[in-house]
Design a protein around this motif. Sequence first.
Motif, PDB file in Angstrom:
ATOM      1  N   TYR B  53     -31.111 -22.512  -0.554  1.00 16.76           N
ATOM      2  CA  TYR B  53     -31.807 -22.681  -1.799  1.00 16.76           C
ATOM      3  C   TYR B  53     -30.927 -21.762  -2.662  1.00 16.76           C
ATOM      4  O   TYR B  53     -31.170 -22.391  -4.006  1.00 16.76           O
ATOM      5  CB  TYR B  53     -33.171 -22.176  -1.764  1.00 16.76           C
ATOM      6  N   VAL B  56     -28.401 -24.145  -3.767  1.00 15.24           N
ATOM      7  CA  VAL B  56     -28.944 -25.357  -4.609  1.00 15.24           C
ATOM      8  C   VAL B  56     -29.287 -25.036  -6.161  1.00 15.24           C
ATOM      9  O   VAL B  56     -28.582 -25.739  -7.063  1.00 15.24           O
ATOM     10  CB  VAL B  56     -30.177 -25.931  -4.027  1.00 15.24           C
ATOM     11  N   PHE B  57     -29.724 -23.657  -6.390  1.00 17.99           N
ATOM     12  CA  PHE B  57     -29.972 -23.508  -7.672  1.00 17.99           C
ATOM     13  C   PHE B  57     -29.045 -22.509  -8.298  1.00 17.99           C
ATOM     14  O   PHE B  57     -29.106 -22.572  -9.536  1.00 17.99           O
ATOM     15  CB  PHE B  57     -31.445 -22.810  -7.773  1.00 17.99           C
ATOM     16  N   ALA B  58     -28.026 -22.265  -7.767  1.00 21.99           N
ATOM     17  CA  ALA B  58     -26.721 -21.610  -8.383  1.00 21.99           C
ATOM     18  C   ALA B  58     -25.556 -22.341  -8.476  1.00 21.99           C
ATOM     19  O   ALA B  58     -24.655 -22.225  -9.460  1.00 21.99           O
ATOM     20  CB  ALA B  58     -26.352 -20.483  -7.479  1.00 21.99           C
ATOM     21  N   ASN B  59     -25.496 -23.365  -7.890  1.00 24.11           N
ATOM     22  CA  ASN B  59     -24.074 -24.304  -8.025  1.00 24.11           C
ATOM     23  C   ASN B  59     -24.276 -25.116  -9.054  1.00 24.11           C
ATOM     24  O   ASN B  59     -25.093 -25.974  -8.990  1.00 24.11           O
ATOM     25  CB  ASN B  59     -24.049 -25.003  -6.544  1.00 24.11           C
ATOM     26  N   PRO B  60     -23.367 -24.877  -9.913  1.00 27.02           N
ATOM     27  CA  PRO B  60     -23.320 -25.623 -11.286  1.00 27.02           C
ATOM     28  C   PRO B  60     -23.220 -27.461 -11.076  1.00 27.02           C
ATOM     29  O   PRO B  60     -23.955 -28.120 -11.779  1.00 27.02           O
ATOM     30  CB  PRO B  60     -22.426 -25.252 -11.964  1.00 27.02           C
ATOM     31  N   ARG B  63     -26.850 -28.359  -9.630  1.00 22.83           N
ATOM     32  CA  ARG B  63     -27.589 -28.158 -10.928  1.00 22.83           C
ATOM     33  C   ARG B  63     -27.471 -29.509 -11.737  1.00 22.83           C
ATOM     34  O   ARG B  63     -28.522 -29.977 -12.355  1.00 22.83           O
ATOM     35  CB  ARG B  63     -27.434 -26.818 -11.705  1.00 22.83           C
ATOM     36  N   THR B  64     -26.455 -29.713 -12.039  1.00 19.39           N
ATOM     37  CA  THR B  64     -25.881 -30.915 -12.929  1.00 19.39           C
ATOM     38  C   THR B  64     -26.617 -32.217 -12.115  1.00 19.39           C
ATOM     39  O   THR B  64     -27.247 -32.963 -13.010  1.00 19.39           O
ATOM     40  CB  THR B  64     -24.459 -31.096 -12.937  1.00 19.39           C
ATOM     41  N   LEU B  66     -29.186 -32.583 -10.362  1.00 18.92           N
ATOM     42  CA  LEU B  66     -30.741 -32.319 -10.291  1.00 18.92           C
ATOM     43  C   LEU B  66     -30.961 -32.628 -11.727  1.00 18.92           C
ATOM     44  O   LEU B  66     -31.968 -33.466 -11.995  1.00 18.92           O
ATOM     45  CB  LEU B  66     -31.133 -31.062  -9.964  1.00 18.92           C
ATOM     46  N   ALA B  67     -30.384 -31.836 -12.901  1.00 16.49           N
ATOM     47  CA  ALA B  67     -30.700 -32.335 -14.211  1.00 16.49           C
ATOM     48  C   ALA B  67     -30.524 -33.812 -14.581  1.00 16.49           C
ATOM     49  O   ALA B  67     -31.409 -34.378 -15.157  1.00 16.49           O
ATOM     50  CB  ALA B  67     -29.953 -31.410 -15.074  1.00 16.49           C
TER      51      ALA B  67
END
Lengths: 273, 285, 363
Positions: B53, B56-60, B63-64, B66-67
């Motif tokens: 996790y 998941v939330f740190a890797n840019p 994150r791109t 997901l966004a």
Amino acid sequence: MKNEGVLWKILRLSVRGMTMLLLLAMLVPLAIIVILSLSDQSYLSFPPTAYSFRWYRSFLANSDYQSAIINSLTIGVSAAFLATVAGTLVAIAVIRGAIPGKNLLSTLMMAPAILPQIILAIGLYPISVLLSLNGTYWAVILAHAAVSIPFPFIAVCGALQGYSDRIEYAAMSLGASPRQTFRHITLPMIGASVFSGFVFALAFSIDELVLAIFLTSPSTRTLPLLLWQQLNYQVTPEIAAAATALLTFTLLLILSATIVRRFSQQKYKVSGA
Amino acid sequence: MGGHLEKRRSRGLNGHLWLLLPAALLILPFFVWPSVLIIGKSFSGDTGPFEQYRIVFANPGIRTVLAYTFYVSAVVTGITLVIGYPVAFVVTHLPKKIAAICVALIFLPFWVSTVIRTFAWMIILARKGPLNESLLAIGILSQPLRLLDNGVGMILAMVYIQIPFMVIPLINTMRTIDPSYMRAAAILGANPFSQIVRVYFPLSLPGAMVGSILVFISSLGFFVTPSLLGGSRTMLSILINQQASRLLNWPLASALATVALVLTAALFLIYKMVRRAAATSGGIA
Amino acid sequence: MMMGIGKIKAGCAVAIRELTKEYYPIVAVAPTSVDVASGGFFAIIGPSGSGKSTLLGILAGYVQPTAGRVEVNGKDILSEPMYRRNIGMVFQNYALFPHMTVAENIAFPLKMRGLQKAQVTERVRQSLAMVRLEQYRDRKPGMLSGGQQQRVALARAAIYQPSLLLMDEPLGALDKNLRDEMQEEIKRFQQELGITVIYVTHDQQEAAFLADRIGIMKDGAMVQIGTPRELYERPTSRFVAGFLGEASVFAITGLSAGSEASATIEGGLSMRINPANAARGGKYVCIRPENVMIGQEAARLPNVYEGVITESLYTAGSVRYRITAPAGQSLVSRALPHTGFQLYETGRTVKFGWSPDDVCVIN
């Protein structure tokens, strides 16, 4: 005031006209595939400059497609059968039975239709390996059956809610045992919905791709998977011919379910529902 | 009391728990088990249970993705609502038989494999495809539009595929709106515009909510269309697939899948709540 | 005309003892005891949600009671499953099987009992003749009118000669005229077959017409059981007085017993009452409208007062007055118009009164 009325009329007519256009537009993509399948060219271009059935001949002669069709039908019919038995029985329990947690149960039955298939696919892959189902028909059949339970479940729930349980109580008060009541009353009343639930489950399985990617082997490859692989590899009008065949088959299935349901609705006008 | 309940279960058509057995044999091993397995696996890692996790939330890059997945889902939901609402309104107020045909037309593509429908859009949106060709022929365009590989085509195809999920709940809700409300508003002095904005629209909101949630949920998990039409930009499902089957990074794939699962479950819960609220708040007259 | 089915040997006697149904924490049926004589027609009336249909459901077997017993001819039936009770039931909205024809519907109970085909055909033919539906034998129930469906339901419930027939609002779905007609038919049917009937309705007139005894239910409890006349003339509670017909009800402020029994009501109005009624005691007095006399008829009564007609309503068959006494009490009087009958207009001051025997003391 009068102008306002005319304005509204124009607005209403234009919204209505645009809706009708949009509804027709829903069919355009399907029509394009059908037209393309009749192309005489060896590459994809629209519209085709010449027409023939050559891609249908090539599709029918292609042994990959032949085995994919047989696989799809085998998997689809088996999965739909299992889903229909399971979904119908749960629907009876949920609508007519005295069991606790009905709400939770129907949510659980609906969940497979909501969850993105990719999630299920990567979860099922290790399980199918563990149960040594990997690459067998059973891997896809059982996965498709679990995911298509919502179709017969919803259809049969609808049918059971469509008539009062007094009908079944009446049969029992007249001397029918639970088994006789099911056979003479419940089954005829829900028969059409059971059938349409089966057809929808079958149509789902025959169109499903993501689970098939993870759970099939070359020997159990289904038609959508073959189409998918072809699309990623080489695109010829043969794909359009295969797609048209699949499309026609699915729509015939849905049509048959619709007709059966319509027919049975006319037959039994349920009184005082 | 308890004894009576047992008596009741063993009698008549009622309460035979065995009715649940076949479904349990399918749902438990082939739906519940895989879900639990994924969640379990997502908490594995060399540095601790939350390693995946953190990634998941740190890797840019992730994150791109997901966004972008959220962005695409939101845009598709918005467009579907804007197109679907007037369509549902018109169809609801057509004579019964014509309305039935329209509903069938809306549903027809739904039964066609997503692979096939996406394939059709690949053809339509191609550089020399029918859309560009006809727009050029009319003279609207001077040079062909680039529609594939930049997300536009993908969103168009997704809207096409999602329209039934929006229109059907809308029609179902609009059918329950008693026309006498509109007549009452009219006789109280509301013009057609106010009738729709002040009376009809609020009453149809539950349907719009239900449809929007359905479309949003299903867009989050889209796989086929983004794969074929998405070009270089990746959506969540594709990322999960890449991690699992190409990079064989099952823990990360599981963590991503768990994120999608939790999001879907949360949205589904909201969906159930909206439906229940709509059912109890006089939606059904 | 009823020969088709043949007289049932004898209707059964039904004894309901302390029957209770709780859907925790709701009490749908409070402990209830009722006796229905063999061949009797017992109607249960009450507002919706009073538990009358639940009670019927327990007798039929599709609702399981929490406690209590039901005996039919001395035999406990609650341990029997629904399909072995051999009780006939006409359901609300009839519950005809929509996928079967009229004849198949009526034949169903005989088939379930394994009768020979020839026998079934013959009995169905007789039964169809009895309810005058021969020409509809091959129709589906959906194509019949409400009255015809009702007759099919009756024929189906009676063809296997049950000794007890349950009816759950059987006329609820019909319009007024048809309802009156069907009431007559049901009554004749019951009398000719000699069958015991338990009948649920919310219509008090229907109950009074059909039944020889009526039970009134409220909030799951049977508040009073009696003949229609007893219930009307001697209600024991304010609820029964108001539910069956119209009544003027006043709270009692003072009650004296003895041979010169009297009651004083709110506003200080005092009246003589029947000593037996006074002895029972209660919180209210209740006077039926037709017992309130006006003018000369009132003058010779022990309870006579003066008041103003505040409402005078002539309807088909009767005149309804509202009279207001000087102390503010308002009561209703009903008179039957006849030749030479005098109609009092609103605003007129009149004498009015009633006999001590017509004052009920109720709770």
